[in-house]
Design an enzyme around this catalytic site. Sequence first.
Site, PDB file in Angstrom:
ATOM      1  CG  ASP A 117      71.256  18.175  68.432  1.00 17.30           C
ATOM      2  OD1 ASP A 117      71.176  17.321  69.327  1.00 17.30           O
ATOM      3  OD2 ASP A 117      71.875  19.246  68.572  1.00 17.30           O
TER       4      ASP A 117
ATOM      5  CB  ILE B 248      71.420  18.266  78.303  1.00 15.57           C
ATOM      6  CG1 ILE B 248      70.037  18.912  78.305  1.00 15.57           C
ATOM      7  CG2 ILE B 248      71.335  16.758  78.314  1.00 15.57           C
ATOM      8  CD1 ILE B 248      70.043  20.310  77.763  1.00 15.57           C
ATOM      9  CB  ALA B 249      73.096  15.393  82.805  1.00 20.01           C
TER      10      ALA B 249
ATOM     11  CG  HIS C 224      66.301   9.920  74.275  1.00 17.67           C
ATOM     12  ND1 HIS C 224      65.900  11.138  73.765  1.00 17.67           N
ATOM     13  CD2 HIS C 224      67.493  10.151  74.889  1.00 17.67           C
ATOM     14  CE1 HIS C 224      66.808  12.056  74.051  1.00 17.67           C
ATOM     15  NE2 HIS C 224      67.784  11.493  74.727  1.00 17.67           N
TER      16      HIS C 224
ATOM     17  CE1 TYR D 261      73.388   5.593  81.878  1.00 21.86           C
ATOM     18  CE2 TYR D 261      73.722   4.086  80.036  1.00 21.86           C
ATOM     19  CZ  TYR D 261      73.831   5.350  80.583  1.00 21.86           C
ATOM     20  OH  TYR D 261      74.384   6.359  79.844  1.00 21.86           O
TER      21      TYR D 261
ATOM     22  CE  LYS E  93      65.198  19.661  72.108  1.00 24.66           C
ATOM     23  NZ  LYS E  93      66.393  19.486  72.945  1.00 24.66           N
TER      24      LYS E  93
END
Lengths: 329, 329
Positions: free
Chosen positions: A179, A17-18, A80, A59, A98
């Site tokens: 998901d 998704i990144a 998240h 991070y 999401k």
Amino acid sequence: MSTTGPLRWGILGAGYIAGEFAKDFRFMQHAELVAVAASDIGRAKQFAAQYDIPHAYDYAQLYASPEVDAVYIATTHNFHAEQAAACLRSGKAVLCEKPITINLQEFQLLRNIARENNVFLMEAMWTWFLPALRQAKTWLQEGRIGKLKMIQADFSFAVEYKPQGRLFNRNLAGGSLLDIGIYPIAMATFLTDRYPSAIQSSASFTDTGVDERVGMLLEYGQCLGILSASIGTRMTNHLRIFGETGAIEIPEFWKARTATLFDKEYRQVEVFQDDRPSRGFIFEMQEANDRILSGHKESAVVPLERSLWLQQIMQEVRRQIGLRYPSEV
Amino acid sequence: MSTTGPLRWGILGAGYIAGEFAKDFRFMQHAELVAVAASDIGRAKQFAAQYDIPHAYDYAQLYASPEVDAVYIATTHNFHAEQAAACLRSGKAVLCEKPITINLQEFQLLRNIARENNVFLMEAMWTWFLPALRQAKTWLQEGRIGKLKMIQADFSFAVEYKPQGRLFNRNLAGGSLLDIGIYPIAMATFLTDRYPSAIQSSASFTDTGVDERVGMLLEYGQCLGILSASIGTRMTNHLRIFGETGAIEIPEFWKARTATLFDKEYRQVEVFQDDRPSRGFIFEMQEANDRILSGHKESAVVPLERSLWLQQIMQEVRRQIGLRYPSEV
């Protein structure tokens, strides 16, 4: 930061998704993609090279970096809350995949942190921005299908059963609801702009203890949402909207490119076609970017109140079906 | 009566569905259509003339007639129990339109009457005999879609609101559940051959106090039935059956003429086409006829146990949504 931009973005996470976010970034205005961070710095470097991103961080480096104004969080949902909180505390605006958190308690904490730090926070509910879905809502608002009566949405696929895979792993808050079940729920929320007056749900579980399938009835007065999600079978993945005098169908609604309007006898009336060159993430991305630049702390389309509703609905569904994650027990 | 026929049939009622039965009668073997009865004898005479039926009766004459061996009951459902009981008590076999009764109590009484009088009784669940649905079940049994996971069925239409009309009249046991909601429920029953382990439902009501719309989740272990019916909007009226490795779709399943088999990627694999010359009622009609002639007291396809399940499911749904008919209050 400047109010005209460019706004400097970092991506937290370097998975699928990144990559989608990075690919759509070429359509962004008043923005620069300056950093990517992963738990494995090698993976961050590889991603940075692939998408021509100046900085590759771990991070902690991302949280501390003075080069980054806003962060897109693209890790699995169990991370998240913690990662968004770290970004917000370091004054970075957050667009978070999401579901923004895995439960209501996490969400409320995160919202408090955003408010205390006076920083922008938004759930990346990209489907709400897709032109085909906005066209459907326009048709609805124009009365083209009369009073809304039923919303039928399913999102599902048959995945090979891998007990350690992300989707089947309880430790990663796997299962169908969080998901993909969030998509049908988000559709009912988008179309009604209401919180349901009643929620009923049903599920079956995998051997690893996550929800393989979930079915939901969300009541909105005279309108009913009939929703389902499954990682054990492939359904139609259509969104169907039924009104007193017509209907709208949206195939593959989660990445919709068309919407079709029907009359009350189910004859085709109009077809909307979205020929976007982007993957479709750009709309939410641009909204986040522009709202941040104009000094807002929330999205107008996906305000935190709406994310709260989604969390409340999923929390109630999980209560009914008896689904808890290890971090909650 | 003879065990080889012809079996002498009467129709009780002279409305639309009675006409459908009469039209399909030309395909019947070992049977004769000898009488029709209506509350208005003039209407019975007109129907008899139209379909070339020797006798036109009022109800009492039909019950008493030695000319009639079996009766097809085609009145509104609120009358079924009383009329079927009268036929059974006079020794006439009964094929009764669905729903066979309006509640569980009525059904149990009627079943007792059939047993006490040792007479054949069957609910006219004609869809269970349609070749496209039988093909779907065969595909399922052959493992063509793997383990059954989801059954999605809706049956609905947008009717003009007429408070006195049959569908909106509480006194006639109107509403969507009994009239058309029974079809999706019957589909889930047909495909699973099980009674659901859990039932959840939701409804909205018309000003006349009947259910305009009903949504249901019927659980069958790892399989879920997601069912709905409405007289306030037109949905797709498709039956969709989803398994682990494929799917089956049946458009307009209540009068199905085709069934399509898909693989797990939703690619079309096979299409079944039913080119029957009949309206489709003949299959249940012939079954009833032949079972009666061979001395059975129930249908093999629609035994009273299955009708009991349907009544139990609808009774539970009505309890949940708070729907009662005046005769029950």
